[in-house]
Motif scaffolding. Sequence first.
Motif, PDB file in Angstrom:
ATOM      1  N   LYS A  82       0.599  -0.829   0.123  1.00 60.31           N
ATOM      2  CA  LYS A  82       0.120  -0.035  -0.011  1.00 60.31           C
ATOM      3  C   LYS A  82       1.081   1.422  -0.032  1.00 60.31           C
ATOM      4  CE  LYS A  82      -4.451  -2.287   2.073  1.00 60.31           C
ATOM      5  NZ  LYS A  82      -5.434  -1.998   4.130  1.00 60.31           N
ATOM      6  N   SER A 109       0.750   3.785  -3.599  1.00 67.33           N
ATOM      7  CA  SER A 109       0.203   4.690  -3.554  1.00 67.33           C
ATOM      8  C   SER A 109       1.449   5.993  -3.953  1.00 67.33           C
ATOM      9  CB  SER A 109       0.394   5.117  -1.424  1.00 67.33           C
ATOM     10  OG  SER A 109      -1.160   4.180  -1.203  1.00 67.33           O
ATOM     11  N   CYS A 162       2.447   7.886  -9.135  1.00 61.22           N
ATOM     12  CA  CYS A 162       3.055   6.914 -10.001  1.00 61.22           C
ATOM     13  C   CYS A 162       2.625   7.545 -11.770  1.00 61.22           C
ATOM     14  CB  CYS A 162       2.772   5.851 -10.050  1.00 61.22           C
ATOM     15  SG  CYS A 162       0.835   5.720 -10.052  1.00 61.22           S
ATOM     16  N   SER A 163       2.752   9.229 -11.252  1.00 55.38           N
ATOM     17  CA  SER A 163       2.324   9.753 -12.193  1.00 55.38           C
ATOM     18  C   SER A 163       3.691  10.330 -13.798  1.00 55.38           C
ATOM     19  CB  SER A 163       1.756  11.544 -12.721  1.00 55.38           C
ATOM     20  OG  SER A 163       3.907  11.771 -12.104  1.00 55.38           O
ATOM     21  N   LYS A 196      -0.167   2.092 -14.337  1.00 56.60           N
ATOM     22  CA  LYS A 196      -0.510   3.478 -13.131  1.00 56.60           C
ATOM     23  C   LYS A 196      -1.742   1.523 -13.250  1.00 56.60           C
ATOM     24  CE  LYS A 196       0.487   6.971 -15.042  1.00 56.60           C
ATOM     25  NZ  LYS A 196      -0.076   8.100 -15.976  1.00 56.60           N
ATOM     26  N   PHE A 197      -2.277   0.813 -14.413  1.00 57.42           N
ATOM     27  CA  PHE A 197      -3.384   0.346 -14.286  1.00 57.42           C
ATOM     28  C   PHE A 197      -2.696  -1.399 -13.466  1.00 57.42           C
ATOM     29  CE2 PHE A 197      -5.322  -4.537 -15.362  1.00 57.42           C
ATOM     30  CZ  PHE A 197      -6.525  -3.668 -15.533  1.00 57.42           C
ATOM     31  N   VAL A 238      -1.476  -1.468 -10.782  1.00 60.52           N
ATOM     32  CA  VAL A 238      -1.038  -0.238  -9.485  1.00 60.52           C
ATOM     33  C   VAL A 238      -1.885  -0.197  -9.282  1.00 60.52           C
ATOM     34  CG1 VAL A 238      -1.094   2.037  -8.566  1.00 60.52           C
ATOM     35  CG2 VAL A 238       0.970   0.936  -9.566  1.00 60.52           C
ATOM     36  N   LYS A 239      -3.586  -0.230  -9.938  1.00 56.94           N
ATOM     37  CA  LYS A 239      -4.449   0.203  -9.431  1.00 56.94           C
ATOM     38  C   LYS A 239      -5.939  -0.755  -9.594  1.00 56.94           C
ATOM     39  CE  LYS A 239      -8.998   2.598 -11.711  1.00 56.94           C
ATOM     40  NZ  LYS A 239      -9.438   3.302 -12.758  1.00 56.94           N
ATOM     41  N   ASP A 240      -5.119  -2.024  -9.848  1.00 54.34           N
ATOM     42  CA  ASP A 240      -5.669  -3.280  -9.686  1.00 54.34           C
ATOM     43  C   ASP A 240      -4.923  -3.548  -8.281  1.00 54.34           C
ATOM     44  OD1 ASP A 240      -7.857  -5.834 -10.107  1.00 54.34           O
ATOM     45  OD2 ASP A 240      -5.198  -6.680 -11.011  1.00 54.34           O
ATOM     46  N   LEU A 274      -3.980  -1.891  -5.361  1.00 50.61           N
ATOM     47  CA  LEU A 274      -4.360  -1.579  -4.292  1.00 50.61           C
ATOM     48  C   LEU A 274      -6.014  -1.455  -4.060  1.00 50.61           C
ATOM     49  CD1 LEU A 274      -2.708   2.282  -4.732  1.00 50.61           C
ATOM     50  CD2 LEU A 274      -2.536   0.698  -3.227  1.00 50.61           C
ATOM     51  N   LYS A 275      -6.836  -2.220  -5.809  1.00 52.74           N
ATOM     52  CA  LYS A 275      -8.384  -2.099  -5.138  1.00 52.74           C
ATOM     53  C   LYS A 275      -7.919  -3.409  -4.604  1.00 52.74           C
ATOM     54  CE  LYS A 275     -12.051  -2.899  -8.181  1.00 52.74           C
ATOM     55  NZ  LYS A 275     -12.178  -3.605  -9.624  1.00 52.74           N
ATOM     56  N   LYS A 296      -8.219  -3.470  -0.619  1.00 54.11           N
ATOM     57  CA  LYS A 296      -9.553  -2.149   0.295  1.00 54.11           C
ATOM     58  C   LYS A 296      -9.690  -3.534   0.597  1.00 54.11           C
ATOM     59  CE  LYS A 296      -8.504   1.495  -1.797  1.00 54.11           C
ATOM     60  NZ  LYS A 296      -8.907   2.834  -2.800  1.00 54.11           N
TER      61      LYS A 296
END
Length: 188
Positions: free
Chosen positions: A162, A166, A169-170, A177-178, A180-182, A184-185, A188
């Motif tokens: 996490k 977090s 990563c711009s 990014k995909f 990371v998003k996956d 992190l989702k 949760k």
Amino acid sequence: MSFLSIWYIYKMNMEFYNQIATSSAHRKSRDDNKNFIFLHSEYLNELTEIAFNTKDKNHHKACWILELICEERMELFIPFIDGFCGNLKNYKSDSAIRSISKIGLFLVKNKNIHLSENQEEKIIETFLDWLIDSDKAANAAYSMRTLFILGKKYNWINDELKALLSRDCSHQTAGYKFAVKDILKQLK
């Protein structure tokens, strides 16, 4: 063993090494070598020796082939897992790390393989380092997915993931990014 037998073995080993050395990243080349190993499993030991020897200029090519072998027939790799885990810290080439990190993911996902605590520790430590240091999206994505799976067993990994994922990563690729998003989702 006779001189002729030793010479034949040496000649065959050199031919196999040259086969690896002249291979390329093209899928057909990697598939041809993978299929050669499937037909001649006696060469798997030599392939892993090349892949694990990070001082060999062709180790990354052996890693590419090993990745395809593990993807299809992980059971062939079982005798080499300890050597694999023991050698993880030595990989510096992004080209090799991509394949090695994918093999690590295959290992932790495989329900029929039971890694020792020591093997898992080596994977965790190295993959965390790769996730922190890698600029390559694929290497980082395989590392984070491997760590996520191991985080189901070792809760502290999820906290580390996490925190690492977090970060800003711009500047990363869309694929990174995909991933990371996956992850992190799912955390949760």
